[in-house]
Design a protein around this motif. Structure first.
Motif, PDB file in Angstrom:
ATOM      1  N   GLU A 140     115.090 -28.563 -29.410  1.00 42.96           N
ATOM      2  CA  GLU A 140     114.348 -27.387 -28.962  1.00 42.96           C
ATOM      3  C   GLU A 140     114.387 -27.301 -27.442  1.00 42.96           C
ATOM      4  O   GLU A 140     114.211 -28.297 -26.742  1.00 42.96           O
ATOM      5  CB  GLU A 140     112.904 -27.489 -29.437  1.00 42.96           C
ATOM      6  CG  GLU A 140     112.083 -26.276 -29.105  1.00 42.96           C
ATOM      7  CD  GLU A 140     110.662 -26.375 -29.629  1.00 42.96           C
ATOM      8  OE1 GLU A 140     109.901 -25.447 -29.326  1.00 42.96           O
ATOM      9  OE2 GLU A 140     110.317 -27.356 -30.311  1.00 42.96           O
ATOM     10  N   THR A 141     114.626 -26.102 -26.918  1.00 45.59           N
ATOM     11  CA  THR A 141     114.619 -25.894 -25.471  1.00 45.59           C
ATOM     12  C   THR A 141     113.495 -24.941 -25.090  1.00 45.59           C
ATOM     13  O   THR A 141     112.988 -24.193 -25.921  1.00 45.59           O
ATOM     14  CB  THR A 141     115.964 -25.337 -24.976  1.00 45.59           C
ATOM     15  OG1 THR A 141     116.195 -24.064 -25.580  1.00 45.59           O
ATOM     16  CG2 THR A 141     117.103 -26.286 -25.296  1.00 45.59           C
ATOM     17  N   HIS A 142     113.137 -25.000 -23.814  1.00 45.54           N
ATOM     18  CA  HIS A 142     112.015 -24.202 -23.307  1.00 45.54           C
ATOM     19  C   HIS A 142     112.448 -23.519 -22.011  1.00 45.54           C
ATOM     20  O   HIS A 142     112.980 -24.183 -21.120  1.00 45.54           O
ATOM     21  CB  HIS A 142     110.820 -25.118 -23.054  1.00 45.54           C
ATOM     22  CG  HIS A 142     110.435 -25.916 -24.247  1.00 45.54           C
ATOM     23  ND1 HIS A 142     109.530 -25.484 -25.172  1.00 45.54           N
ATOM     24  CD2 HIS A 142     110.879 -27.129 -24.689  1.00 45.54           C
ATOM     25  CE1 HIS A 142     109.411 -26.387 -26.127  1.00 45.54           C
ATOM     26  NE2 HIS A 142     110.230 -27.387 -25.850  1.00 45.54           N
ATOM     27  N   PRO A 143     112.191 -22.218 -21.882  1.00 43.70           N
ATOM     28  CA  PRO A 143     112.624 -21.505 -20.676  1.00 43.70           C
ATOM     29  C   PRO A 143     111.775 -21.858 -19.459  1.00 43.70           C
ATOM     30  O   PRO A 143     110.560 -21.981 -19.543  1.00 43.70           O
ATOM     31  CB  PRO A 143     112.451 -20.032 -21.060  1.00 43.70           C
ATOM     32  CG  PRO A 143     111.405 -20.026 -22.126  1.00 43.70           C
ATOM     33  CD  PRO A 143     111.537 -21.342 -22.852  1.00 43.70           C
ATOM     34  N   LYS A 144     112.449 -22.016 -18.336  1.00 45.51           N
ATOM     35  CA  LYS A 144     111.806 -22.283 -17.043  1.00 45.51           C
ATOM     36  C   LYS A 144     112.591 -21.554 -15.959  1.00 45.51           C
ATOM     37  O   LYS A 144     113.617 -20.929 -16.226  1.00 45.51           O
ATOM     38  CB  LYS A 144     111.798 -23.789 -16.735  1.00 45.51           C
ATOM     39  CG  LYS A 144     111.059 -24.649 -17.728  1.00 45.51           C
ATOM     40  CD  LYS A 144     109.574 -24.516 -17.582  1.00 45.51           C
ATOM     41  CE  LYS A 144     108.862 -25.448 -18.568  1.00 45.51           C
ATOM     42  NZ  LYS A 144     107.432 -25.404 -18.427  1.00 45.51           N
TER      43      LYS A 144
ATOM     44  N   ASP B 239     107.329 -23.004 -14.290  1.00 46.76           N
ATOM     45  CA  ASP B 239     107.088 -21.926 -15.251  1.00 46.76           C
ATOM     46  C   ASP B 239     107.271 -20.586 -14.560  1.00 46.76           C
ATOM     47  O   ASP B 239     106.924 -20.429 -13.384  1.00 46.76           O
ATOM     48  CB  ASP B 239     105.661 -22.004 -15.812  1.00 46.76           C
ATOM     49  CG  ASP B 239     105.466 -23.158 -16.772  1.00 46.76           C
ATOM     50  OD1 ASP B 239     106.423 -23.526 -17.480  1.00 46.76           O
ATOM     51  OD2 ASP B 239     104.339 -23.697 -16.813  1.00 46.76           O
TER      52      ASP B 239
ATOM     53  N   ASN C  26     117.347 -18.814 -14.190  1.00 51.14           N
ATOM     54  CA  ASN C  26     116.638 -19.154 -15.417  1.00 51.14           C
ATOM     55  C   ASN C  26     117.347 -20.331 -16.059  1.00 51.14           C
ATOM     56  O   ASN C  26     118.579 -20.346 -16.142  1.00 51.14           O
ATOM     57  CB  ASN C  26     116.617 -17.960 -16.377  1.00 51.14           C
ATOM     58  CG  ASN C  26     115.814 -16.814 -15.818  1.00 51.14           C
ATOM     59  OD1 ASN C  26     114.756 -16.990 -15.254  1.00 51.14           O
ATOM     60  ND2 ASN C  26     116.324 -15.606 -15.968  1.00 51.14           N
ATOM     61  N   VAL C  27     116.578 -21.328 -16.473  1.00 48.80           N
ATOM     62  CA  VAL C  27     117.135 -22.517 -17.106  1.00 48.80           C
ATOM     63  C   VAL C  27     116.345 -22.833 -18.371  1.00 48.80           C
ATOM     64  O   VAL C  27     115.223 -22.365 -18.548  1.00 48.80           O
ATOM     65  CB  VAL C  27     117.120 -23.742 -16.162  1.00 48.80           C
ATOM     66  CG1 VAL C  27     117.987 -23.515 -14.942  1.00 48.80           C
ATOM     67  CG2 VAL C  27     115.707 -24.104 -15.749  1.00 48.80           C
ATOM     68  N   ASP C  28     116.941 -23.629 -19.228  1.00 49.79           N
ATOM     69  CA  ASP C  28     116.254 -24.157 -20.400  1.00 49.79           C
ATOM     70  C   ASP C  28     116.136 -25.656 -20.231  1.00 49.79           C
ATOM     71  O   ASP C  28     117.094 -26.322 -19.816  1.00 49.79           O
ATOM     72  CB  ASP C  28     117.043 -23.847 -21.678  1.00 49.79           C
ATOM     73  CG  ASP C  28     117.034 -22.364 -22.009  1.00 49.79           C
ATOM     74  OD1 ASP C  28     116.003 -21.712 -21.785  1.00 49.79           O
ATOM     75  OD2 ASP C  28     118.058 -21.864 -22.495  1.00 49.79           O
TER      76      ASP C  28
ATOM     77  N   VAL D  62     114.615 -29.460 -22.017  1.00 47.78           N
ATOM     78  CA  VAL D  62     114.280 -30.079 -23.302  1.00 47.78           C
ATOM     79  C   VAL D  62     113.020 -30.926 -23.255  1.00 47.78           C
ATOM     80  O   VAL D  62     112.526 -31.343 -24.274  1.00 47.78           O
ATOM     81  CB  VAL D  62     115.479 -30.910 -23.853  1.00 47.78           C
ATOM     82  CG1 VAL D  62     116.649 -30.009 -24.164  1.00 47.78           C
ATOM     83  CG2 VAL D  62     115.875 -31.997 -22.874  1.00 47.78           C
TER      84      VAL D  62
ATOM     85  N   PRO E 104     109.685 -30.065 -21.545  1.00 48.09           N
ATOM     86  CA  PRO E 104     108.890 -29.147 -20.719  1.00 48.09           C
ATOM     87  C   PRO E 104     107.680 -29.800 -20.051  1.00 48.09           C
ATOM     88  O   PRO E 104     107.231 -29.338 -19.008  1.00 48.09           O
ATOM     89  CB  PRO E 104     108.456 -28.072 -21.705  1.00 48.09           C
ATOM     90  CG  PRO E 104     108.488 -28.745 -23.035  1.00 48.09           C
ATOM     91  CD  PRO E 104     109.623 -29.722 -22.957  1.00 48.09           C
TER      92      PRO E 104
END
Length: 108
Positions: A6-10, A73, A99-101, A103, A105
């Motif tokens: 799962e990745t999370h946008p930052k 964020d 914008n990066v993703d 793993v 967060p």
């Protein structure tokens, strides 16, 4: 079989700045909400508006350029960018935003 990660946008800020300004920029970053840390790397050289440049031939390392990057964020992007731009705009340097993703967060 591997499971999907799962990745999370930052948001990532990359700041190219004169080495002498790094301590003051670090102090500024430490005070900004949403900045939980940053990484500082030496820049060996490059090419830009003023042509090609390198660290070669510099008598003191303090004359060089450094790259500082931080991940945060998106909700903090505008406030952090405003403060960082005010600092960098008075010096030699530049800022990029991407914008990066990530793993993990919780680290940002």
């Amino acid at each position: 079989m591997r499971s999907a990660m799962e990745t999370h946008p930052k948001v990532r800020l990359d700041i190219l700045i004169e080495q002498l300004a790094v301590p003051r920029l670090g102090t500024l970053l430490d005070t900004l909400p949403g900045v939980n840390g940053y990484t500082i790397l030496p820049v060996q050289g490059g090419s830009g508006l003023n042509g090609i440049w390198t660290r070669d031939g510099q008598i003191a390392g303090a004359e060089g350029m450094m790259m500082i990057w931080c991940i945060l964020d998106a909700q903090h992007k505008e406030a952090v960018l405003k403060s960082v731009f005010e600092f960098v705009n008075a010096r030699a340097g530049l800022i990029t935003v991407s914008n990066v993703d990530v793993v993990r967060p919780e680290r940002f």
